[in-house]
Enzyme design. Structure first.
Site, PDB file in Angstrom:
ATOM      1  CG  ASP A 126      -1.774  -1.271   1.254  1.00 43.41           C
ATOM      2  OD1 ASP A 126      -2.476  -1.279   0.106  1.00 43.41           O
ATOM      3  OD2 ASP A 126      -2.426  -1.536   2.127  1.00 43.41           O
ATOM      4  CG  ASP A 159      -6.500  -1.767  -1.851  1.00 43.73           C
ATOM      5  OD1 ASP A 159      -6.665  -2.853  -1.918  1.00 43.73           O
ATOM      6  OD2 ASP A 159      -5.702  -1.218  -1.035  1.00 43.73           O
TER       7      ASP A 159
END
EC number: 3.4.23.36
Length: 165
Positions: free
Chosen positions: A125, A143
């Site tokens: 991330d 995402d």
């Protein structure tokens, strides 16, 4: 020789191409983050956004992140099952544009995160939004694609219900 009697019509291939484009963009950005950042590094971009390097062994919002490792295989399995189901749906409904855009966006994101789990054991991330000391959990392009796909899937269903009235 027998020829296929399937009528020419919409194809699922453009939707698979969109999912592949999302997958490539996701993996490219993650490769950049892994190459230029160490775990925990951050770059200030604006007063509400940073680029960071974070590892998430769990699911959304770090769900089951501290579960001990088995969650890697659970989430990988869920991603594989979702991939098979989505491809089946794309093949069955290639002419439903919003529906297929939604599913192919989810597909590209899901495969991107499955690739991370298989290669690293965690999802990379790097997008960090914050405001007044509050940080939204870091996330990535996969995402984002999954989220956009989910919103479009809900919108598609609302439009379908409205149209049937």
């Amino acid at each position: 020789m027998a020829r296929s009697t399937r009528a020419a019509g919409p194809s699922m291939w453009p939707w698979l191409a969109w999912a592949t484009l999302l997958l490539i963009a996701d993996q490219f950005t993650k490769t950049l983050i892994l190459g230029y950042y160490r775990l925990g590094d951050a770059t200030y971009v604006t007063s509400f956004f940073n680029i960071v390097r974070a590892h998430n062994p769990g699911a959304a919002f770090s769900f089951l992140a501290d579960a001990g490792g088995w969650q890697r295989w659970l989430f990988t399995g869920i991603g594989v099952v979702a991939t098979v189901f989505i491809v089946w749906q794309l093949r069955a409904h290639p002419g439903q544009k919003l529906f297929c855009f939604a599913l192919s966006s989810i597909l590209g994101g899901a495969v991107g995160n499955v690739v991370d789990r298989l290669m690293h054991g965690y999802v990379v991330d790097f997008l960090d939004f914050h405001w007044a000391g509050w940080h939204f959990p870091a996330f990535n392009l996969a995402d984002s694609a999954i989220t956009v796909g989910a919103v479009c899937l809900i919108l598609d269903e609302l439009l379908r219900v409205r149209q049937s009235r």
